[in-house]
Scaffold this motif. Structure first.
Motif, PDB file in Angstrom:
ATOM      1  N   THR A 236     -11.321  -0.103   4.459  1.00 27.81           N
ATOM      2  CA  THR A 236     -12.039  -0.187   3.191  1.00 27.81           C
ATOM      3  C   THR A 236     -13.354   0.581   3.289  1.00 27.81           C
ATOM      4  OG1 THR A 236     -11.097  -2.364   2.706  1.00 27.81           O
ATOM      5  CG2 THR A 236     -13.081  -1.745   1.500  1.00 27.81           C
TER       6      THR A 236
ATOM      7  N   LYS B  54      -4.796   4.062  -1.366  1.00 30.15           N
ATOM      8  CA  LYS B  54      -4.205   2.942  -2.095  1.00 30.15           C
ATOM      9  C   LYS B  54      -5.016   2.600  -3.337  1.00 30.15           C
ATOM     10  CE  LYS B  54      -3.685  -2.049  -1.880  1.00 30.15           C
ATOM     11  NZ  LYS B  54      -3.932  -3.266  -1.108  1.00 30.15           N
ATOM     12  N   LYS B  55      -6.339   2.538  -3.204  1.00 25.35           N
ATOM     13  CA  LYS B  55      -7.190   2.080  -4.300  1.00 25.35           C
ATOM     14  C   LYS B  55      -8.454   2.916  -4.348  1.00 25.35           C
ATOM     15  CE  LYS B  55     -10.019  -1.926  -5.634  1.00 25.35           C
ATOM     16  NZ  LYS B  55     -10.485  -3.268  -5.200  1.00 25.35           N
TER      17      LYS B  55
ATOM     18  N   CYS C  69       0.841  -1.205   0.000  1.00 25.84           N
ATOM     19  CA  CYS C  69       0.000   0.000   0.000  1.00 25.84           C
ATOM     20  C   CYS C  69       0.866   1.241   0.000  1.00 25.84           C
ATOM     21  CB  CYS C  69      -0.914  -0.012   1.229  1.00 25.84           C
ATOM     22  SG  CYS C  69      -1.765   1.549   1.553  1.00 25.84           S
TER      23      CYS C  69
ATOM     24  N   THR D 219     -13.033   1.741  -2.093  1.00 24.15           N
ATOM     25  CA  THR D 219     -11.766   2.417  -1.806  1.00 24.15           C
ATOM     26  C   THR D 219     -11.015   1.746  -0.660  1.00 24.15           C
ATOM     27  OG1 THR D 219     -12.648   4.542  -2.559  1.00 24.15           O
ATOM     28  CG2 THR D 219     -10.788   4.625  -1.039  1.00 24.15           C
TER      29      THR D 219
ATOM     30  N   GLU E   8       3.265   2.166  -3.174  1.00 27.15           N
ATOM     31  CA  GLU E   8       2.649   2.807  -4.329  1.00 27.15           C
ATOM     32  C   GLU E   8       2.592   4.329  -4.192  1.00 27.15           C
ATOM     33  OE1 GLU E   8       1.352   0.945  -7.155  1.00 27.15           O
ATOM     34  OE2 GLU E   8       2.760  -0.356  -6.107  1.00 27.15           O
TER      35      GLU E   8
ATOM     36  N   PRO F 171      -5.237   7.376  -6.516  1.00 24.63           N
ATOM     37  CA  PRO F 171      -4.382   6.469  -5.730  1.00 24.63           C
ATOM     38  C   PRO F 171      -2.926   6.924  -5.693  1.00 24.63           C
ATOM     39  CG  PRO F 171      -5.868   5.204  -7.117  1.00 24.63           C
ATOM     40  CD  PRO F 171      -6.021   6.652  -7.533  1.00 24.63           C
TER      41      PRO F 171
END
Length: 238
Positions: A41, A62-63, A15, A110, A18, A85
């Protein structure tokens, strides 16, 4: 050895790997920060932060994508940032970053890593490399906010929609071995979500999108917008 624990640790470290501000940290430094930044999340549409639920934490995305917005007294929403991200956001006085009356909403499902005030000071601000990159990120975000405010005043609705789509297109990840280079950029948003980002109504947004589609700039599908001609769309943004 507990393989589940090992996998969780690797996931947390990935995580952070990135994120640009951690790009040159060694493995031990990454593991120390990862241990202080548990993952959470959120589902699309969930609110991560609001004036009614303030929390002084730093989110590391992260996402997914995050929309940061304010709501005026008459109920109109103004998007102040779209977070992609690999970057940071949140209420963190230590960083000179203030959410105040802002909301943070997940545009997609997310995943974020979350750091407390104490750990931000211990792991981030104490490292000159990271602190300098954070300052640069916040500076760019301030410039983006000023541009958004200017767009909201001086651009037409059609131009604001084109600007928003262009911004989201540029935020797409680079082409990889599983993603053909010639593929048209696709933006996963409903018309209602895009309208909120551009500061207009869903009905007006749909009308503008259909006009752009009729002129060959876009292709529309349920919950997805394909940008066929990025250069003409950029021109339409003014």
């Amino acid at each position: 050895m507990n393989h589940a624990t090992s996998d969780d640790d690797a996931e947390r470290t990935w995580c952070l790997a990135e994120v640009d501000i951690f790009c040159d940290l060694n493995e031990a430094e990454m593991e120390a920060i990862a241990a202080a930044a548990p993952m959470k999340t959120y589902h699309a549409g969930e609110i991560l932060y609001s004036p009614n639920r303030p929390s002084e934490v730093l989110f590391i995305l992260k996402k997914g994508r995050i929309r940061v917005f304010r709501v005026s007294a008459d109920g109109r929403a103004l998007t102040t940032a779209i977070i992609s991200p690999g970057t940071i956001f949140g209420e963190m006085v230590l960083l000179g970053q203030h959410m105040y009356d802002n909301y943070a909403e997940a545009l997609d499902d997310t995943v974020v890593c979350v750091m407390s005030r104490t750990d931000v000071h211990k792991f981030l601000l104490s490292d000159a490399r990271i602190a300098a990159r954070i300052t640069a990120i916040l500076g760019r975000r301030l410039a983006d906010l000023e541009q958004r405010l200017s767009d909201n005043v001086f651009k037409t609705v059609a131009q604001r929609i084109a600007t928003t789509l262009t911004t989201l297109t540029h935020a797409q990840p680079p082409a990889g071995p599983l993603r053909p280079v010639g593929r048209h950029p696709q933006i996963t948003l409903t018309h209602e979500q895009l309208a909120a980002l551009a500061g207009t109504t869903r009905e007006t947004c749909t009308k503008v999108l259909r006009d752009y589609a009729d002129h060959g700039l876009l292709r529309l599908a349920r919950g997805r917008i394909t940008v066929l001609d990025p250069e003409r769309l950029k021109d339409a943004a003014g």
